[in-house]
Design a protein around this motif. Sequence first.
Motif, PDB file in Angstrom:
ATOM      1  N   LYS A 110      17.864  26.651  38.811  1.00 21.64           N
ATOM      2  CA  LYS A 110      18.250  27.529  37.138  1.00 21.64           C
ATOM      3  C   LYS A 110      18.876  27.550  36.670  1.00 21.64           C
ATOM      4  O   LYS A 110      20.248  28.082  37.309  1.00 21.64           O
ATOM      5  CB  LYS A 110      16.774  28.139  37.769  1.00 21.64           C
ATOM      6  N   GLY A 111      19.059  28.231  35.554  1.00 20.11           N
ATOM      7  CA  GLY A 111      20.368  28.347  34.726  1.00 20.11           C
ATOM      8  C   GLY A 111      21.862  27.412  34.874  1.00 20.11           C
ATOM      9  O   GLY A 111      22.627  27.812  34.908  1.00 20.11           O
ATOM     10  N   HIS A 112      21.167  26.304  35.550  1.00 20.47           N
ATOM     11  CA  HIS A 112      22.408  24.761  35.440  1.00 20.47           C
ATOM     12  C   HIS A 112      21.735  24.233  34.060  1.00 20.47           C
ATOM     13  O   HIS A 112      21.173  24.163  33.410  1.00 20.47           O
ATOM     14  CB  HIS A 112      22.897  24.685  36.805  1.00 20.47           C
ATOM     15  N   VAL A 113      23.169  23.228  33.996  1.00 22.38           N
ATOM     16  CA  VAL A 113      22.980  22.194  34.090  1.00 22.38           C
ATOM     17  C   VAL A 113      23.872  20.865  33.858  1.00 22.38           C
ATOM     18  O   VAL A 113      24.285  20.695  34.949  1.00 22.38           O
ATOM     19  CB  VAL A 113      22.966  21.773  32.006  1.00 22.38           C
ATOM     20  N   TRP A 114      22.643  19.412  33.635  1.00 23.71           N
ATOM     21  CA  TRP A 114      23.628  18.211  34.571  1.00 23.71           C
ATOM     22  C   TRP A 114      24.309  17.463  33.708  1.00 23.71           C
ATOM     23  O   TRP A 114      23.693  17.159  32.150  1.00 23.71           O
ATOM     24  CB  TRP A 114      22.597  17.650  35.031  1.00 23.71           C
ATOM     25  N   LEU A 115      25.608  17.067  34.044  1.00 18.84           N
ATOM     26  CA  LEU A 115      26.542  16.809  32.703  1.00 18.84           C
ATOM     27  C   LEU A 115      27.400  15.571  32.936  1.00 18.84           C
ATOM     28  O   LEU A 115      27.583  15.138  34.161  1.00 18.84           O
ATOM     29  CB  LEU A 115      27.234  18.254  32.238  1.00 18.84           C
ATOM     30  N   GLU A 116      26.989  15.137  32.293  1.00 16.59           N
ATOM     31  CA  GLU A 116      27.909  13.383  32.431  1.00 16.59           C
ATOM     32  C   GLU A 116      28.888  12.483  31.047  1.00 16.59           C
ATOM     33  O   GLU A 116      28.467  13.341  29.760  1.00 16.59           O
ATOM     34  CB  GLU A 116      26.910  11.709  32.890  1.00 16.59           C
ATOM     35  N   GLY A 117      29.656  12.105  31.709  1.00 15.16           N
ATOM     36  CA  GLY A 117      30.487  11.593  29.973  1.00 15.16           C
ATOM     37  C   GLY A 117      30.278   9.596  29.958  1.00 15.16           C
ATOM     38  O   GLY A 117      29.078   9.834  30.883  1.00 15.16           O
ATOM     39  N   ASP A 118      29.866   9.837  28.592  1.00 15.95           N
ATOM     40  CA  ASP A 118      29.722   8.281  28.121  1.00 15.95           C
ATOM     41  C   ASP A 118      29.961   7.496  29.064  1.00 15.95           C
ATOM     42  O   ASP A 118      29.310   6.377  28.945  1.00 15.95           O
ATOM     43  CB  ASP A 118      30.067   8.450  26.827  1.00 15.95           C
ATOM     44  N   ASN A 119      31.402   6.826  29.659  1.00 15.17           N
ATOM     45  CA  ASN A 119      31.710   6.539  30.183  1.00 15.17           C
ATOM     46  C   ASN A 119      31.300   6.226  31.427  1.00 15.17           C
ATOM     47  O   ASN A 119      33.438   7.444  32.083  1.00 15.17           O
ATOM     48  CB  ASN A 119      34.033   6.250  29.883  1.00 15.17           C
ATOM     49  N   PRO A 120      31.085   6.225  32.514  1.00 15.37           N
ATOM     50  CA  PRO A 120      30.594   6.277  33.456  1.00 15.37           C
ATOM     51  C   PRO A 120      31.261   5.944  34.869  1.00 15.37           C
ATOM     52  O   PRO A 120      32.054   6.446  36.033  1.00 15.37           O
ATOM     53  CB  PRO A 120      29.147   6.021  33.513  1.00 15.37           C
ATOM     54  N   ARG A 121      32.653   4.741  34.567  1.00 13.95           N
ATOM     55  CA  ARG A 121      33.390   4.335  35.108  1.00 13.95           C
ATOM     56  C   ARG A 121      34.383   5.263  35.380  1.00 13.95           C
ATOM     57  O   ARG A 121      35.256   4.999  36.289  1.00 13.95           O
ATOM     58  CB  ARG A 121      33.795   2.727  35.458  1.00 13.95           C
ATOM     59  N   ASN A 122      34.737   5.804  34.362  1.00 18.44           N
ATOM     60  CA  ASN A 122      35.872   6.808  34.527  1.00 18.44           C
ATOM     61  C   ASN A 122      35.882   7.919  33.360  1.00 18.44           C
ATOM     62  O   ASN A 122      36.536   8.593  32.686  1.00 18.44           O
ATOM     63  CB  ASN A 122      36.752   5.744  32.793  1.00 18.44           C
ATOM     64  N   SER A 123      34.498   8.487  34.145  1.00 22.61           N
ATOM     65  CA  SER A 123      34.481  10.451  34.098  1.00 22.61           C
ATOM     66  C   SER A 123      33.798  10.912  35.464  1.00 22.61           C
ATOM     67  O   SER A 123      33.697  10.621  36.090  1.00 22.61           O
ATOM     68  CB  SER A 123      33.490  10.308  33.517  1.00 22.61           C
ATOM     69  N   THR A 124      34.962  11.685  35.157  1.00 21.68           N
ATOM     70  CA  THR A 124      34.927  13.325  36.172  1.00 21.68           C
ATOM     71  C   THR A 124      33.607  14.111  36.258  1.00 21.68           C
ATOM     72  O   THR A 124      34.100  14.923  35.092  1.00 21.68           O
ATOM     73  CB  THR A 124      35.929  13.671  36.731  1.00 21.68           C
ATOM     74  N   ASP A 125      32.282  13.985  36.310  1.00 20.98           N
ATOM     75  CA  ASP A 125      31.389  14.632  35.813  1.00 20.98           C
ATOM     76  C   ASP A 125      30.523  15.652  37.067  1.00 20.98           C
ATOM     77  O   ASP A 125      30.953  15.512  38.322  1.00 20.98           O
ATOM     78  CB  ASP A 125      30.533  14.374  34.656  1.00 20.98           C
ATOM     79  N   SER A 126      29.473  15.997  36.759  1.00 17.73           N
ATOM     80  CA  SER A 126      28.210  16.218  37.431  1.00 17.73           C
ATOM     81  C   SER A 126      27.813  15.595  38.838  1.00 17.73           C
ATOM     82  O   SER A 126      27.563  15.590  39.857  1.00 17.73           O
ATOM     83  CB  SER A 126      27.422  16.373  36.843  1.00 17.73           C
ATOM     84  N   ARG A 127      28.138  14.089  38.603  1.00 19.25           N
ATOM     85  CA  ARG A 127      28.260  13.312  39.451  1.00 19.25           C
ATOM     86  C   ARG A 127      28.910  13.477  40.586  1.00 19.25           C
ATOM     87  O   ARG A 127      28.795  13.282  42.054  1.00 19.25           O
ATOM     88  CB  ARG A 127      28.122  11.779  39.529  1.00 19.25           C
ATOM     89  N   ASN A 128      30.371  14.535  40.540  1.00 23.65           N
ATOM     90  CA  ASN A 128      31.289  14.095  41.555  1.00 23.65           C
ATOM     91  C   ASN A 128      31.087  16.399  41.962  1.00 23.65           C
ATOM     92  O   ASN A 128      31.222  16.127  42.834  1.00 23.65           O
ATOM     93  CB  ASN A 128      33.124  14.175  40.486  1.00 23.65           C
ATOM     94  N   TYR A 129      31.182  17.605  41.048  1.00 28.62           N
ATOM     95  CA  TYR A 129      30.858  17.928  41.408  1.00 28.62           C
ATOM     96  C   TYR A 129      29.538  19.298  40.872  1.00 28.62           C
ATOM     97  O   TYR A 129      29.552  20.599  41.298  1.00 28.62           O
ATOM     98  CB  TYR A 129      31.665  19.216  40.073  1.00 28.62           C
TER      99      TYR A 129
END
Length: 172
Positions: A110-129
């Motif tokens: 609750k109160g959060h979002v999941w963010l990802e870059g369009d370039n999954p091989r070169n993105s630090t995003d919610s998959r990391n943090y």
Amino acid sequence: MFHRVLWKTLGFMGYTIQYGCIAHCAFEYIGEFVVCSGPSMEPTIVNQDVVFSERMSRHLCKIKKGDIVIAKSLYDPNMNICKRVVGLEGDKICTSAPSGLFKTHTYVPKGHVWLEGDNPRNSTDSRNYGSIPYALIRGRVCLKLWPLQSFGTLGESPTKRIIKNQSDSNSD
């Protein structure tokens, strides 16, 4: 003579403060121009593209899956990140390791979002943090301004990671 110079100086300072307040309110509540850097949003947004990020959607809680947002970095509060919203609170997110062997499922709190870059091989995003608090979102990118040949609204995710729920499609 001294009084005249003093009044002119005070008048100039008054106008400067007024226009500064107007500019601050415009950038805080209406929107801002952002120069993007890094490869995480390629091919949608490339290094040195200039975009316009509007702030009204954030204040009205109108951010939805598929939107590209500017958010404060979890690691450096002086830095902003530009990512696509893949999940909202309550959504189940399926992620995999870079090797693609291990898949995990995460629910966005609750109160959060999941963010990802369009370039999954070169993105630090919610998959990391992990998911980020909604309050860190600064605005929704609605327009690419530069380079001129790319001027216009931004398209959907090239990775096709956004899956709309039945309730999402009913609300559109």
